[in-house]
Design an enzyme around this catalytic site. Structure first.
Site, PDB file in Angstrom:
ATOM      1  N   GLY A   7      72.805  36.246 106.036  1.00 33.10           N
ATOM      2  CA  GLY A   7      72.392  35.881 104.702  1.00 33.10           C
ATOM      3  C   GLY A   7      71.502  34.397 104.857  1.00 33.10           C
ATOM      4  CB  ALA A   8      69.674  31.852 104.465  1.00 33.32           C
ATOM      5  N   GLY A   9      70.588  32.868 101.616  1.00 32.83           N
ATOM      6  CA  GLY A   9      70.518  33.378  99.870  1.00 32.83           C
ATOM      7  C   GLY A   9      71.118  31.955  99.326  1.00 32.83           C
ATOM      8  CG  ASN A 105      81.678  38.981  93.673  1.00 33.82           C
ATOM      9  OD1 ASN A 105      82.321  38.184  94.281  1.00 33.82           O
ATOM     10  ND2 ASN A 105      80.135  39.418  93.357  1.00 33.82           N
ATOM     11  CE  LYS A 188      83.832  35.864  92.593  1.00 35.93           C
ATOM     12  NZ  LYS A 188      82.895  35.212  93.284  1.00 35.93           N
ATOM     13  CD  GLU A 270      76.764  42.770  94.437  1.00 38.40           C
ATOM     14  OE1 GLU A 270      77.635  42.574  95.419  1.00 38.40           O
ATOM     15  OE2 GLU A 270      77.795  41.703  93.783  1.00 38.40           O
TER      16      GLU A 270
END
Length: 311
Positions: A7-9, A105, A188, A270
């Site tokens: 991914g390159a977000g 996450n 988190k 999500e």
């Protein structure tokens, strides 16, 4: 170390770009449309910590990866709902000595990755950063925080973690080796579930909720999440809880969960991975979490409404 960033977000593009900026051997696994864009214009990061343009950005698609050999480290930055397809895409890059560092996450993704690649290959990880992928493909870093926490999930992974730490050293972000990365991931998760749950339930920012007299609801939701973590042997530290209470009750805060933005634009969320899985783990040990459950129902109801409108 040969590194594949999936991914390159906002997340993958930022950390992968910083590693590429530092001279590391980085390749991005992206979809064909994103590959065409990056091959023509490279990767751009706008940040108060230092902006950078990377015109020569190595990219590969899933079809091309099949003949590209294996990588030493695969950094997975996809959304949880994209993980099954992403694992299929990057599986050819994972060899006998490869490591997988997920920055997703929650915790459920670890089970899927362990089953596919083996628990010894999968490290623990999380990131703390605020970014946005803009329409032109530029990655905007929206604060001065860009921490990437990672660590061993078992003593046998100690040497592997040291190799990753050496590869990250000198890049323009904050790498942190956690002595107990699983606890860090649970902490988190607790914060994010409370943030996503309350802002999606109320459809408002933390500051708006606090000014409307909702502080008690926020703290109650945080306590539901804390109790589930504690019941699973991962009690958040008092310092973490104090920080969380402060951030989640600040009347001047514009903080919202990215899940709320996903929900409002009618996209996938999500929610099942962040809220639903936490609820299931709570029920497994006899705990109820009515506010968290109400938030999940609200999110799913809105998603059902959006799906009907699209039809």
């Amino acid at each position: 170390m040969r590194i594949l960033v999936v991914g390159a977000g906002g997340i993958g593009g930022y950390y992968g770009g910083r590693l590429l900026e530092a001279g590391r051997d980085v390749t991005f696994l992206v979809r064909p449309a994103r590959a065409r864009k990056m091959r023509s214009s490279g990767l751009m990061i706008a940040s108060a910590s230092g902006s950078v343009e990377l015109p020569s950005t190595p990219v590969v698609t899933a079809a091309e990866l099949k003949s590209g050999g294996t990588f030493d480290l695969v950094v997975a930055t996809c959304k949880a709902y994209d993980l099954p397809g992403a694992m299929d895409d990057f599986a050819p890059a994972v060899g006998p000595g490869s490591l997988v560092l997920p920055l997703l996450n929650g915790m459920r993704h670890l089970e899927a990755l362990d089953a596919r690649f083996g628990a010894n290959a999968v490290l623990g990880g999380l990131c703390l950063i605020s970014t946005r992928l803009e329409d032109g493909g530029r990655i905007a870093h929206l604060s001065d925080v860009h921490r990437l926490t990672f660590g061993a999930r078992s003593p046998a992974q100690g040497d592997a973690v040291r190799r990753v730490a050496a590869a990250f050293e000198g890049a323009r972000f904050e790498p942190v080796v956690a002595p107990d990365v699983t606890l860090a991931m649970w902490e988190k998760w607790v914060f994010l579930a409370a943030l996503a749950g309350i802002t999606c339930l109320m459809r408002a920012s933390i500051g708006d909720i606090a000014r409307a007299g909702g502080t008690g609801h926020v703290l109650a939701m945080l306590d539901e999440c804390r109790a589930i973590a504690e019941a699973h042997g991962r009690a958040p530290s008092e310092s973490f809880l104090a920080m969380s209470r402060g951030r989640l009750t600040d009347p001047d805060s514009a903080l919202v969960a990215s899940m709320l933005a996903d929900l409002e634009r009618g996209g996938p969320t999500e929610a099942d991975h962040i809220l639903g899985d936490l609820l299931l783990r709570g029920r497994a040990v006899g705990l109820s979490a009515p506010l968290l459950e109400a938030a999940l129902v609200a999110i799913n109801a809105q998603a059902n409404r959006a799906a009907r409108a699209a039809d």
